[in-house]
Structures are given as structure tokens and as C-alpha cells.
Design an enzyme around this catalytic site. Sequence first.
Site, PDB file in Angstrom:
ATOM      1  N   GLN A  28      39.857 -58.863  -8.850  1.00 64.52           N
ATOM      2  CA  GLN A  28      38.875 -58.682 -10.327  1.00 64.52           C
ATOM      3  C   GLN A  28      39.775 -56.887 -10.826  1.00 64.52           C
ATOM      4  O   GLN A  28      39.775 -56.231 -10.864  1.00 64.52           O
ATOM      5  CB  GLN A  28      37.360 -58.497 -10.604  1.00 64.52           C
ATOM      6  CG  GLN A  28      36.945 -59.724  -9.846  1.00 64.52           C
ATOM      7  CD  GLN A  28      36.404 -60.581 -10.977  1.00 64.52           C
ATOM      8  OE1 GLN A  28      36.139 -60.345 -11.716  1.00 64.52           O
ATOM      9  NE2 GLN A  28      37.790 -61.924 -10.579  1.00 64.52           N
ATOM     10  N   ASN A  59      37.835 -54.393  -9.066  1.00 67.31           N
ATOM     11  CA  ASN A  59      36.296 -54.078  -7.802  1.00 67.31           C
ATOM     12  C   ASN A  59      36.945 -55.731  -7.235  1.00 67.31           C
ATOM     13  O   ASN A  59      38.076 -55.834  -6.956  1.00 67.31           O
ATOM     14  CB  ASN A  59      34.983 -54.445  -8.606  1.00 67.31           C
ATOM     15  CG  ASN A  59      34.588 -56.101  -9.909  1.00 67.31           C
ATOM     16  OD1 ASN A  59      36.069 -56.257 -10.876  1.00 67.31           O
ATOM     17  ND2 ASN A  59      34.299 -56.864  -9.734  1.00 67.31           N
ATOM     18  N   ASP A  60      36.752 -56.637  -6.968  1.00 67.77           N
ATOM     19  CA  ASP A  60      36.455 -57.533  -5.627  1.00 67.77           C
ATOM     20  C   ASP A  60      37.833 -58.125  -5.678  1.00 67.77           C
ATOM     21  O   ASP A  60      38.722 -58.945  -6.099  1.00 67.77           O
ATOM     22  CB  ASP A  60      35.953 -58.950  -5.654  1.00 67.77           C
ATOM     23  CG  ASP A  60      34.590 -58.772  -6.174  1.00 67.77           C
ATOM     24  OD1 ASP A  60      34.383 -57.813  -6.870  1.00 67.77           O
ATOM     25  OD2 ASP A  60      34.129 -59.992  -6.702  1.00 67.77           O
ATOM     26  N   TYR A 120      35.993 -64.798 -13.154  1.00 60.29           N
ATOM     27  CA  TYR A 120      35.366 -63.746 -11.554  1.00 60.29           C
ATOM     28  C   TYR A 120      36.049 -64.694 -10.756  1.00 60.29           C
ATOM     29  O   TYR A 120      36.369 -65.511 -10.408  1.00 60.29           O
ATOM     30  CB  TYR A 120      33.390 -64.017 -11.818  1.00 60.29           C
ATOM     31  CG  TYR A 120      33.075 -62.955 -12.538  1.00 60.29           C
ATOM     32  CD1 TYR A 120      32.912 -62.570 -13.770  1.00 60.29           C
ATOM     33  CD2 TYR A 120      31.545 -63.629 -12.462  1.00 60.29           C
ATOM     34  CE1 TYR A 120      32.361 -61.121 -14.618  1.00 60.29           C
ATOM     35  CE2 TYR A 120      30.845 -62.282 -13.038  1.00 60.29           C
ATOM     36  CZ  TYR A 120      31.270 -61.765 -14.236  1.00 60.29           C
ATOM     37  OH  TYR A 120      30.575 -60.778 -15.070  1.00 60.29           O
ATOM     38  N   LEU A 160      39.374 -51.391 -14.423  1.00 55.57           N
ATOM     39  CA  LEU A 160      38.732 -51.297 -13.627  1.00 55.57           C
ATOM     40  C   LEU A 160      39.209 -52.416 -12.532  1.00 55.57           C
ATOM     41  O   LEU A 160      39.150 -53.141 -13.654  1.00 55.57           O
ATOM     42  CB  LEU A 160      37.077 -51.039 -14.052  1.00 55.57           C
ATOM     43  CG  LEU A 160      35.780 -51.488 -12.766  1.00 55.57           C
ATOM     44  CD1 LEU A 160      34.890 -50.478 -13.483  1.00 55.57           C
ATOM     45  CD2 LEU A 160      35.530 -52.961 -12.163  1.00 55.57           C
ATOM     46  N   ARG A 165      28.095 -68.496  -7.796  1.00 54.36           N
ATOM     47  CA  ARG A 165      29.782 -67.783  -8.115  1.00 54.36           C
ATOM     48  C   ARG A 165      30.355 -68.045  -6.996  1.00 54.36           C
ATOM     49  O   ARG A 165      30.631 -67.997  -5.648  1.00 54.36           O
ATOM     50  CB  ARG A 165      29.913 -66.790  -8.949  1.00 54.36           C
ATOM     51  CG  ARG A 165      28.725 -65.624  -8.149  1.00 54.36           C
ATOM     52  CD  ARG A 165      28.560 -63.796  -9.284  1.00 54.36           C
ATOM     53  NE  ARG A 165      28.381 -63.502  -8.709  1.00 54.36           N
ATOM     54  CZ  ARG A 165      27.039 -63.262  -9.333  1.00 54.36           C
ATOM     55  NH1 ARG A 165      26.651 -64.692 -10.132  1.00 54.36           N
ATOM     56  NH2 ARG A 165      25.734 -62.570  -8.719  1.00 54.36           N
ATOM     57  N   ASP A 166      32.350 -67.458  -7.377  1.00 52.49           N
ATOM     58  CA  ASP A 166      33.069 -67.162  -6.037  1.00 52.49           C
ATOM     59  C   ASP A 166      33.153 -68.122  -4.704  1.00 52.49           C
ATOM     60  O   ASP A 166      32.697 -67.978  -3.703  1.00 52.49           O
ATOM     61  CB  ASP A 166      32.100 -65.772  -5.083  1.00 52.49           C
ATOM     62  CG  ASP A 166      31.613 -64.835  -6.032  1.00 52.49           C
ATOM     63  OD1 ASP A 166      32.731 -64.119  -7.633  1.00 52.49           O
ATOM     64  OD2 ASP A 166      30.377 -64.074  -5.799  1.00 52.49           O
TER      65      ASP A 166
HETATM   66  C1  FRU Z   1      31.102 -59.025  -6.771  1.00 53.95           C
HETATM   67  C2  FRU Z   1      31.006 -59.744  -7.885  1.00 53.95           C
HETATM   68  C3  FRU Z   1      31.115 -61.273  -7.651  1.00 53.95           C
HETATM   69  C4  FRU Z   1      31.777 -61.475  -9.436  1.00 53.95           C
HETATM   70  C5  FRU Z   1      32.427 -60.568 -10.032  1.00 53.95           C
HETATM   71  C6  FRU Z   1      32.555 -60.170 -10.966  1.00 53.95           C
HETATM   72  O1  FRU Z   1      31.459 -58.087  -6.991  1.00 53.95           O
HETATM   73  O2  FRU Z   1      29.915 -58.980  -9.168  1.00 53.95           O
HETATM   74  O3  FRU Z   1      29.790 -61.406  -7.837  1.00 53.95           O
HETATM   75  O4  FRU Z   1      32.322 -62.907  -9.014  1.00 53.95           O
HETATM   76  O5  FRU Z   1      31.774 -59.152  -9.490  1.00 53.95           O
HETATM   77  O6  FRU Z   1      33.499 -58.798 -11.305  1.00 53.95           O
END
Ligand code: FRU
Length: 460
Positions: free
Chosen positions: A41, A24-25, A84, A22, A143-144
Site C-alpha cells: 500500500q 502500509n500493508d 486497497y 507512505l 476488503r482485502d
Molecule cells: C490495513 C488496511 C486495509 C486496507 C488498507 C488501506 O492497514 O486498513 O484493511 O485495505 O489498509 O490502505
Amino acid sequence: MTRTKNRGQYDLGYHITPPKGLLNDPNGLVQFKGVYHVFYQWNQNDTTHNTKSWGHVTSTDLVHWTEQPVALEPVDWFDKNGCYSGSAIAFENKLYLFYTGNVRNGLNERESYQCLAVSEDGIHFEKKGPILNQPKGYTAHIRDPKVWQGKNNDWWMVLGAQKEELTGDALVYHSDNLMDWILKGSLLDEEFDFGFMWECPDLVQFNQKSAFIFSPQGLLAKGDEFNNLYHSGYLTGVFTEAGKFLIDQQPFKELDRGFEFYAPQTFQDDKGRQILFGWMGVMEPEVEAAVPTVQDGWIHNLTIPRELKYSDGQLKQQPVAELRQLRQGSPLIMEGKAEASLQLPTFQNEILVEWRKTAGSFKLQIRKNSSIEYDARLNRVEVSRLNWLTGKRETRAVTLKNPLTQLHLFLESSSLELFVNKGEEVFSLRYFPEPEAKTMDISACETGKEPHITLYTLEN
Ligand code: FRU
């Protein structure tokens, strides 16, 4: 793309996808020693949202991507349950990655650590561990980190956060050396009550203006707005040397009107362009589990790279010019037809729909699954698709600020990005048509206002 391919009928060509598992970001977007780096991610093990690493691809042209070894893995005490999201800085021949270590302690409580990793070659990273303390008054939903260079050879960071009273916030930090950071406080001075958590904050600077982009969670649907699970958008304003963002008297605007778009990140490349990638994107868990590519061992993709500009008081997104390299041969042209069915030669297409002056009402159906409808009387664009879990038609829509003059579509076998009026509005979505559905159908065109259509086949 130099990567795993031919993973079933819904595999993607020019979009960044994970080799398996998977995605993601988008993370750590940067141009380092001339090369574009995109991290993301990544759950390498399966198509759920468990243990995230940083996947990594590189490119010299933003179009053809090469897979690199995984950059960060969740194997240390400060990131053991996930590396993350975060960002990258190229400085003095080194690449710095700022990210959040997600940890579940012995009591299964969340802990978050803002961490640094450094590389000399852009491929192998040495973790330096946590660089910030947990601030008072905030929960562990913090985070982030997004870092950028200030005007005085200094550094700024914004961090997504949740206050103890369970409202979203963004914190600002300042540094002279990328290692030692001082907390300045909340990015916004005024009360801005907007959801329970702000993820993936980003501050983009244009000549006179800045935009604070973030992904708030917990907004309620309001007419055409906020109809997805979570949302991404921006406020415009000015960022001051005190670390404050003074917002214009303009509401938060969603960056995308489609179904799948979340957690975008921007970076400035060597040409000075602000480029954005987003994740396509956050879904209700049961809808995500039903995505057909799960059967093929992978799920999700990033958007195409989009150049971001500030004009007419808003952000506009345009596909980066480099994507034109994907065009194969001469395009198919269609003009003056009120009703027509166009056979798509492949499922990788770029399509321009244009009008001499402004558009009349029409309907465009793509592979009997998705459709774009325009109501000229209301100046309203509606995009719909068949939901792959429920089989039902669902719709997203926007009323345009200016009359419609152009649609620009990037299609793949299971992805659609629609740029309206040169990026005044954008719709991003996944769709999963039947393999035998191979046409684009135009109907209900207002007489005398039939569009001029240019269809390019794109390199796979
Ligand atoms: C956004 C998020 C971020 C986090 C990451 C985890 O989609 O929730 O806030 O760092 O994805 O995968």
C-alpha cells in the site's frame, strides 16, 4: 537495495521502504516465474493515509530488492479513492492481483469493490474491474481479498468484513476459474465476537493444521495483550472443503509482541516455505505524524521476510535463511561479561544472544533508547523504548512458554526486530535514537549465566 537512499539518519537498508510517501500493508506476495514480488500500500504523494496505489519491488533472493513501476493506481470509477489491499496468484504464466477498490460516492459514503487485474510480464497490469457483489447483511467495510489454490485445482478467497451489527467477520468465496466467485458464507461457524472489523484475513496451510491470520480492530487491552491501536494474530484449526474453518480450543494469539506490527500477509514460495511480511506498522495518528522520517519525505517499512512454521501448537517466525547473505566479514564475539558496553560498528546489525543452557536475568540496552530485559524468575521478556513524540519510556512484554535460550536481533538505524527462542515470540518496533548513541550495553547479568554474543555487521 536498488532504490532511493541516503534519506537522513533514520533511512533503512535491508527493509522494504517506499521511495517517497507512505507505505502500509504488504500486498500481492508471490513468486512468479522464479522472481519474488512484493507489492505494498503506497501513498505516492505525501506521508498521510490518502489515496493508495500498489507500490512494487522484486527480488531473486528475498534480500536485494529492485523498484518497479507502480502496479495499480486509483484512477478508475471502481477504485478512485484507493487501490486497497489484496493478494496475488501466479497461474499458467499470468499474474492475477485481487484487490479492493475504495470509493467515496457523491454523498461521501464508502463503497468497496473487490477487483481483479492481470499481467503477463508481472510488471504491467490490466484492470478487469469488480468481480464480486456487495453481500447482504454487511457494511461497506469489506476488503482485502486473499486467494489461494484448493486441493482440486479450485480457488478459495477470504475477505475481511464487518456485519451490519458492527462486528468483525471473514467471508469465504469459491471459484473454478479465478473470475467467477460464489459466496460460501462466514469462515467461522461458531460465534466469535472479536472487535468491530477484521482486516487482512489470510489462511495458511501447514501439513495437518491451518492458521487463520487476521487483523481485528476494536479489541480492548488485557494485561500484556492488545496494547497497540490495532492487532494481528491467529487462530489454529482445520479448513474444510465446505469452506469452513473449525477452530481449535485455543485462544487468539498475537503474532507480534512489539509496538509496530500489523496487516501481515503470507505466501508459499517455490521451495514450499510459508513466508510472512508485516507492516511496521500501525500507530496512533499523532505518533505517526511525529515520526522523524516524515521530514525526509517518507514513512514506514515492511518487516524482514519471516518463515512461518507450525510447531508445538503455535506459529513460529524465523528470519528467512537468505538474510545471512547480508553478513559482512567475521562477527564480533563477546563472552562471559556481566557488564559491558559494545561499540556498534554500524547501525545495520544482526545479533545473536545465546546461553549454554537457559538464560539468567539481564538487561540489554540498545543505543540508549531501547532495551530488552529478562526476568528469569518470572520467565518474562520486556522490551521498552523512548517514545519519539512524548519522550516517555513505554513497554511491551510477554511471559514465555519455555525458558529463554536465545535472542536474535535484526537492527537498523530506526528499526528493531527481536526473535525470542527461535521465533516462539517476536517483538517488532521502530526507535529513533540520538545519532551519537552508538553502543549496546549489557548489565545486571546473573553471575554464571553471562550470555554468548555474536554480532554481525550487515550489508547496507
Ligand atoms: C490495513 C488496511 C486495509 C486496507 C488498507 C488501506 O492497514 O486498513 O484493511 O485495505 O489498509 O490502505
